[in-house]
Every structure is written in structure tokens, then in C-alpha cells.
Motif scaffolding. Structure first.
Motif, PDB file in Angstrom:
ATOM      1  N   UNK A 232      -0.746  13.438   3.966  1.00 54.87           N
ATOM      2  CA  UNK A 232      -1.919  12.613   3.678  1.00 54.87           C
ATOM      3  C   UNK A 232      -3.206  13.399   3.939  1.00 54.87           C
TER       4      UNK A 232
ATOM      5  N   UNK B 233       1.211  -1.759  -5.707  1.00 53.59           N
ATOM      6  CA  UNK B 233       2.558  -1.710  -5.144  1.00 53.59           C
ATOM      7  C   UNK B 233       3.348  -0.554  -5.765  1.00 53.59           C
TER       8      UNK B 233
ATOM      9  N   UNK C 111       9.376  -4.750   5.744  1.00 52.64           N
ATOM     10  CA  UNK C 111       8.487  -4.649   6.916  1.00 52.64           C
ATOM     11  C   UNK C 111       7.291  -5.592   6.755  1.00 52.64           C
ATOM     12  N   UNK C 112       6.682  -5.582   5.574  1.00 50.28           N
ATOM     13  CA  UNK C 112       5.516  -6.448   5.358  1.00 50.28           C
ATOM     14  C   UNK C 112       5.880  -7.917   5.537  1.00 50.28           C
TER      15      UNK C 112
ATOM     16  N   UNK D 160      -0.934   3.028  -4.414  1.00 52.80           N
ATOM     17  CA  UNK D 160      -1.949   2.009  -4.722  1.00 52.80           C
ATOM     18  C   UNK D 160      -1.301   0.788  -5.385  1.00 52.80           C
TER      19      UNK D 160
ATOM     20  N   UNK E 240       6.687  -8.411   9.510  1.00 54.25           N
ATOM     21  CA  UNK E 240       5.684  -8.189  10.550  1.00 54.25           C
ATOM     22  C   UNK E 240       4.275  -8.579  10.134  1.00 54.25           C
TER      23      UNK E 240
ATOM     24  N   UNK F 289       5.193   4.827   4.621  1.00 55.59           N
ATOM     25  CA  UNK F 289       4.283   3.974   5.396  1.00 55.59           C
ATOM     26  C   UNK F 289       3.030   4.743   5.798  1.00 55.59           C
TER      27      UNK F 289
ATOM     28  N   UNK G 152      -3.611  10.195  -4.188  1.00 59.49           N
ATOM     29  CA  UNK G 152      -2.899   8.974  -3.790  1.00 59.49           C
ATOM     30  C   UNK G 152      -3.548   7.735  -4.409  1.00 59.49           C
TER      31      UNK G 152
ATOM     32  N   UNK H 278       1.230   6.422   1.938  1.00 61.29           N
ATOM     33  CA  UNK H 278       0.558   5.529   0.971  1.00 61.29           C
ATOM     34  C   UNK H 278       0.575   4.065   1.392  1.00 61.29           C
ATOM     35  N   UNK H 279       1.388   3.742   2.373  1.00 65.97           N
ATOM     36  CA  UNK H 279       1.580   2.347   2.790  1.00 65.97           C
ATOM     37  C   UNK H 279       1.993   1.475   1.597  1.00 65.97           C
TER      38      UNK H 279
END
Lengths: 440, 311
Positions: free
Chosen positions: B143, B262, B272-273, B260, B276, B253, B170, B256-257
Motif C-alpha cells: 500500500x 466492492x 468480517x464486515x 474500490x 464485526x 484488508x 488502488x 484495499x479493504x
């Protein structure tokens, strides 16, 4: 020899008695000592942790029977840590949340009803010094679950060094002016060079978007859900216009720096402090953060004003009112001591210490209208003036997920994988579907 | 005492074949085997069985939820949820691309490392280094490198006048997806490379010599000697890497988490989303179990192969 022996014989006994007394004393002290854990994401931040730790130290001095163990947590990991801990029957005794997950914590029975403690402190009279708009969201089903620490109002922060250099005298008042100024401010600092100054940035990572998009949307008179929270409002004209405006700023006007899709609020603050970004939507807590990034920053070159509006809609325009509040973990074995800590931290003296260290605007009305440091601070006075125009984001458990739908679609539209129309339609369908699933 | 001694002696005299080892001989071979396996089995039940059963019960709303009651709604929602369908598709694309990347890179690096080069060990250590890096750390390193404003890659390209404006690597779906595949490809290829290197070292030199005598060139040797000999190890590498890639989380995670939009949201990220960030625990458990089932199906060829070899 005999006398020596006799003396030597007494000494161990005396020592043993002394040790026993010391041990007994220490033992009883250890039994009376209560340790509570205080969880706060601001403990993980250099600037904010100092006044918090000072207040905790003061509390322990005044309450020698209570030890407070600070537990820092990254804001992004907060709900993971607390959720996992509380499900396992543990978690910090006292912790801080912002407005977003309060409904979920109440739904899951993770936090304690504070009403009995508040009743002992004077009930409604005790609560009357806190902003009613905030208290309304902390009271669920007639029970009060949290005591607010700070309030935050999102304002438009302008880097006047950049504005003046571009020949702009004052921050924009309307969204039209904002757009024109942002275009003018986006340029290369050296002629013919690479563009290295931008007008504005909306960070699209969770920890930037979720608190910055709603105030922008509210200032357009838009919302993401209908007033009864049963339907999506993504298709309303105001929300559509606001969403398209954001996408256009990034894709057509190109006033945003590259990388906003993976930026969080901290990165945009860095750019602002380095005179690379002219406008930001931020609360007053931006100021000490800027000083942390750039200690010699000239705060006179930064102005905070109300968010712009659309002509003819000034009266309806508003922003979001956020807050930080203290809660007691339902698993806590020391709820009385936890309440003692919350009451102490919420006291005007501690709130003042916290404000002086962090610029986090107190949730106590009396402090905001009497504290000289607030009355003499242009950022704070602008915020206090805007509080009546602020609205807390809808307190429904689906709100974080709804914001995520909008964030993903905004990100998709800005990155070019969807048109703004497609993104709005997809977000609308997802929100509607989510709200329909929740409907009885 | 005397009576006891007499009894003992008597027993010794009438049945001389029994000795001190007698009690263990009473145990059958399979019982003994079971006893040896028991600690490992108990460990498996604790670390695998308990969470698995817990997740199953959670996915049907019976455990670790607010109001426990049997419900198949989480599974029905899975079938209708476009986000799940999309994440499944992205996971598929991602696994195909990253496993192909690992196999190609793995074999390209393993082949020269199998030769008698000077300082061969230095190259072997260098080739292994990315594998020592935790996935989340690798994601952060990439990153930083791909950052459009301060990243090394844009700085280099700008300095070389290859580009005139920074590229937001990214920031677009395709480049973000490619970045994820390349960075994970770089981090995890040594695993495949090691397996293939072991396979290459097991190929008898005589086979190459015979092929050379028959006039085969290097390419023909590779096609007709190396690849057939590597077939089993390639299948093992393919299956193990596919399982590993189905579970990718840390790198995506931190890199790019899932964005952009999805564009890089694989199933573990979505799970996970849901768990949590949105507190949809039952739904997240249903998602996780679906992924586990897919991974199990993928692992079947490996299980079959290893069992057949053992037989």
C-alpha cells in the motif's frame, strides 16, 4: 552468648510480627482495592490521551481504593475488540462510543441502564446540562445508557493560505461557490508541473466517509432513510443531487487528489496541514491534530465556517451533531465504581481539562457558554453557534450498513466502475432491501 | 502374604507364556492405535470441532445470538444477497488469478534454483524471503509502495517520465484487483516454489540424459520429462494453494479493504464486515460455513490423491 542467643531469639519473632502486620495491612488494602478498565480509542492518540490520562490520574488520587487501567484501542478495531470481549463475558468496565453503534450495543444488552445512578444524582436536573439532541439518542425505551463527553459539529475548514494565493478572499457560502473555488484551487504549484494542490477530498475509507458524508448530505437537505426509518431516501431529489455533486467533484472537476478511495480522515488532514488541500469537513478537534502534524502551523490561516448551502435552502441546511459518550459494560463486576469514574470524568472540571487538551467541545451546555477559552476561540464559538442546526444521524441498527452501501457505491462511481445513476440505484435497492428485512 | 506369593508362583508355573508385558498384549492393535491418536483427536475436537459446531449453531440462530431460535433465514438470505454473489465471484476470479500467478512464478523460480549455480543458497534464501512476511504487513508495504502521492512506484515512474500524472493504482477496480493479485502473488509464491523445487530434485538425472541422447532440446525435456514427473506435486500445490487463497484476508484488508467499491471484496472480507461492522453474527456464520464447505470440496482431490498414495 546466652544474651546474644536470647536477643537473636526475639528478633525473628519481632520480625515475624512486623511481617504479619505488614502482610495483614497489605492484604486488607489489596482486598479493598478495586481495579476497573477504561477503554477509549482516544487513548491511542497522542494529543487526546494526555488530558484523559491526567483526569484518570486525578480520579485515582481522589479515590485511592480504585485503580483505573487505561485500555487504548484503535478506532477501527473498537467494535471488534469490545464486541468479542463482551460476548466472552469480559471487556472494559467503562468504555467510550460515538453515536454510531449505540443502538447495536443496546440491542445486544451489552451496556448498563444508567437511570438508577442518574436518579441518585438528581435525575432530570443532572441531565439538563447536556444537549437535549444528544440525550434523546442516549435514551432508549425510557432508559438512559450513556453520559456524553463531547459533541462535535462538522464545519467547513478552509486553508486561507491557499485561498488567498488563488485570489479567493473568503470561504464559500454556497455549494456553487465551493465547486468553483475547488476547481480554481486544484493546480500544479510549479507551472507545467504535476498537479500537487487540490480543492477538496472526501476520504472514502470507513473511518473518513462515515462521519463526513452525512453532514455534507444533511446540508443539501438530504438523508439516506425516510423519517420513519422504514424506507430508503436515496432516490429523493436532494440526496440524488448531493451524491451526484460528490461524484462530479471527483470525476468531472477532478478537484480531489488521487487515492481518496483508500484514504482515511488522517491522510486528508496531513494534506491539509501541508497546504496541499484547501477544504475539509471536520469538527474542531481538527485543530490540535493539525498542530500535532505541523507544530508551527499558523492557525490564523485556517478558518472554520458553517457548511455551504444551496441558494434558497439556507434555512433548512444543517450538519451532523456527533458525540462521544461513556458507557458501563453489562459484564462489569464493579458497576458502582465504574459509575463513579463516569460521573467524575463528566464533571465540568474534567471536561474543561479535556477541552483544553483536545479542543473536543464539551457536551455540557454551561461549560460552552462560560469557559473563557471557548468564548475566545473562533473555531469553538463557530461550532457552538452551529450546534442547534446539527442533527444526530438516525439511530437505527442498520445505519452503519446503510452508510456502507452508500460508501461502496460512491467509491464505485468515483473509481469509474459505475455511473452515478447506477450507484444511486444500487445503493437505493440495497438500503430498501435491508430495511424491509428488518421490518416486522 | 505367603498365600499371595504362592498364588503368584502357582500362576507362573501353570501359565509360563504370560509375562510382565501381558496386559498390553491383551489390547488389540486398533485399540492401541486409538490410544495413540486420542490426544491429537482431543486437540482437534477442541480447536476445530467446537468452533465448527458453534458456527453451525450460530448460523441457524441457536447460539451466540441475541434471541436464540432455529431459523434458516441466514442461508435463505445468502441465496438472495447480491453482495454475497458478487463476493463469491470476486473470490473465484481472485483464486484463479493468484493460483495461476503462484504456479507460473513458482516454476519459473524453481527451475533455475534447481540448477548448480554458484551461491545457490543465497538465491534460495532471497526467493523465500517474501514468504516470511505476514500477510497484513505485506499488504501495508504494498500500500505504501502503491500510494499515488508518496508511493515508490509512482515516484519512480514520474522520475523516469513514464507517466505525467500519478496513477491511482488502488483507485480503479481493475488496477486494484491486479495490485491485490500481484502483491499476494509476490508474498505467497515461495510456498508453491518450494513444493516444485522438492519435486524437481526428485526427478532422476538419468531421465534427462536419456532424453538428451534421443536428441531432445531443453523445451522438449521440460515438456516430456519435467512436467510429467511434476504432475502429482503440481496437483498438490494447486489444491493446497487454492485452499490457502480461498481464505485470504490480511493482505486485502490492509491493502484495499475490499475496495474500490466492492471490487476486491472476497468472501472472508465480507464475512468480517457482516460480523464485526454490522453485528449480523448469524449471517456471517452462514457465510463462513459456506466458504468452509467450498474449501472442503476443493480439498477433495488432494485428500483422494494422498489417500491413494498411502494405499
Amino acid at each position: 552468648m546466652e544474651r546474644k542467643f536470647a536477643r537473636g531469639g526475639k528478633t525473628p519473632w519481632l520480625l515475624a510480627v512486623a511481617v504479619w502486620i505488614a502482610a495483614f495491612g497489605l492484604g486488607s488494602a489489596a482486598r479493598a482495592q478495586v481495579t476497573i478498565v477504561y477503554g477509549d480509542w482516544q487513548l491511542a492518540e497522542t494529543v487526546s490521551s494526555k488530558p484523559l490520562l491526567a483526569n484518570i490520574k486525578k480520579f485515582m488520587e481522589e479515590n485511592p481504593g480504585i485503580t483505573v487501567t487505561p485500555q487504548p484501542v484503535a478506532q477501527g478495531s473498537r467494535d471488534v475488540l469490545y464486541g468479542t470481549g463482551i460476548r466472552a463475558g469480559k471487556g472494559p468496565d467503562v468504555f467510550v462510543l460515538d453515536q454510531q453503534p449505540v443502538t447495536q450495543y443496546v440491542d445486544q444488552n451489552w451496556i448498563v441502564d444508567l437511570s438508577p445512578y442518574i436518579a441518585n444524582e438528581g435525575g432530570a436536573k443532572y441531565l439538563s446540562d447536556f444537549y437535549p439532541a444528544v440525550m434523546r439518542t442516549l435514551a432508549v425505551g425510557g432508559k438512559v445508557y450513556g453520559i456524553p463527553n463531547t459533541v462535535s459539529i462538522f464545519l467547513l475548514f478552509s486553508n486561507m493560505t491557499m485561498l488567498h494565493a488563488a485570489g479567493i478572499a473568503d470561504p464559500p457560502k454556497t455549494w456553487g461557490e465551493f465547486r468553483a473555488d475547488a476547481i480554481r484551487l486544484t493546480k500544479a504549484s510549479t507551472p507545467g508541473g504535476v498537479i500537487d494542490q487540490w480543492g477538496y477530498a472526501l476520504p472514502l475509507q470507513l473511518t473518513g466517509f462515515n462521519s463526513r458524508f452525512p453532514p455534507f448530505l444533511f446540508s443539501w437537505g438530504g438523508n439516506l432513510v425516510s423519517p420513519d426509518f422504514k424506507h430508503s431516501a436515496m432516490n429523493s431529489p436532494q440526496t440524488r443531487a448531493a451524491f451526484e455533486f460528490q461524484v462530479d467533484l471527483a470525476t468531472k472537476d477532478k478537484v480531489e487528489p488521487p487515492g481518496t478511495v483508500s484514504m482515511d480522515f488522517d491522510q486528508t488532514r496531513q494534506l491539509f496541514a501541508q497546504n496541499k488541500l484547501a477544504f475539509l469537513f471536520e469538527p474542531t478537534s481538527l485543530v490540535p491534530n493539525l498542530q500535532g502534524i505541523k507544530p508551527d502551523i499558523d492557525l490564523k490561516q485556517i478558518r472554520a465556517t458553517a457548511l455551504p448551502f444551496n441558494p434558497g435552502e439556507e434555512a433548512q441546511s444543517h450538519t451532523t451533531l456527533g458525540y462521544r459518550a461513556w458507557f458501563i459494560n453489562a459484564n462489569s463486576a464493579h458497576k458502582d465504581e465504574a459509575w463513579k469514574l463516569i460521573k467524575f470524568m463528566a464533571d465540568a472540571d474534567q471536561v474543561t481539562t479535556y477541552y483544553l487538551g483536545t479542543a473536543g467541545l464539551p457536551a455540557r451546555i454551561s461549560v460552552n457558554f462560560t469557559l473563557p477559552q471557548i468564548l475566545n476561540d473562533p473555531f469553538a464559538t463557530e461550532s457552538v453557534a452551529e450546534i442547534p442546526r446539527g442533527e444526530v444521524a438516525p439511530q437505527i441498527r442498520q445505519w452503519p450498513q446503510i452508510l456502507n452501501f452508500v460508501r461502496l457505491n460512491a467509491s464505485a462511481a468515483i473509481s469509474g466502475s459505475k455511473t452515478a445513476d447506477q450507484a444511486i440505484a444500487d445503493a437505493n435497492a440495497a438500503i430498501e432491501s435491508l430495511l424491509q428485512q428488518a421490518a416486522p | 502374604m505367603e498365600a499371595a506369593d504362592t498364588r503368584g508362583r502357582g500362576a507362573m508355573s501353570t501359565r509360563p507364556a504370560r509375562s510382565a508385558r501381558q496386559p498390553t498384549q491383551l489390547m488389540s492393535e486398533s485399540t492401541k492405535g486409538m490410544l495413540f491418536v486420542l490426544p491429537a483427536l482431543a486437540l482437534l475436537v477442541v480447536v476445530l470441532g467446537f468452533p465448527l459446531i458453534g458456527a453451525m449453531l450460530q448460523s441457524v440462530n441457536l447460539m451466540w445470538v441475541d434471541h436464540p431460535h432455529f431459523s434458516l433465514v441466514p442461508y435463505r438470505t445468502l441465496a438472495r444477497d447480491p453482495a454475497f454473489g458478487h463476493a463469491l465471484l470476486i473470490t473465484f476470479y481472485y483464486v484463479v488469478c493468484s493460483v495461476a500467478f503462484h504456479l507460473v512464478t513458482g516454476i519459473c523460480v524453481a527451475l533455475p534454483l534447481n540448477r548448480d549455480l554458484p551461491f545457490k543458497w543465497v538465491f534460495r534464501v532471497a526467493a523465500l524471503l517474501p514468504w516470511t512476511m505476514p500477510d497484513a504487513v505485506a499488504g501495508m508495504v504494498w500500500r505504501f509502495m502503491l500510494d499515488p502521492l508518496s508511493g515508490f512506484i509512482n515516484s519512480l515512474l514520474l522520475a523516469l517520465h513514464v507517466i505525467v500524472q500519478p496513477i491511482d493504482w488502488l483507485g480503479t477496480p481493475h488496477s486494484a484487483f491486479a495490485s491485490v493479485v500481484i502483491s499476494e502473488g509476490w508474498r505467497a509464491y515461495p510456498f508453491v516454489m518450494l513444493l516444485l523445487l522438492a519435486g524437481l530434485q526428485a526427478i532422476p538425472r538419468t531421465q534427462y540424459e536419456a532424453a538428451e541422447i534421443d536428441g531432445a532440446n531443453r523445451w522438449q525435456c521440460f515438456i516430456h520429462v519435467t512436467l510429467p514427473n511434476l504432475r502429482t506435486i503440481l496437483v498438490i500445490a494447486l489444491v493446497l494453494d487454492t485452499i490457502s487463497q480461498c481464505r485470504v484476508f490480511g493482505l486485502i484488508y490492509t491493502l484495499t479493504n475490499g475496495g474500490p467499491g466492492d471490487a476486491t471484496t472476497v468472501l472472508p472480507i465480507l464475512t468480517y464486515q457482516e460480523n464485526f461492522q454490522f453485528f449480523n453474527t448469524a449471517y456471517a456464520a452462514a457465510m463462513a460455513l459456506t466458504l468452509a464447505a467450498i474449501t472442503f470440496i476443493v480439498s477433495l482431490p488432494y485428500l483422494r490423491l494422498t489417500m491413494r498414495q498411502r494405499a
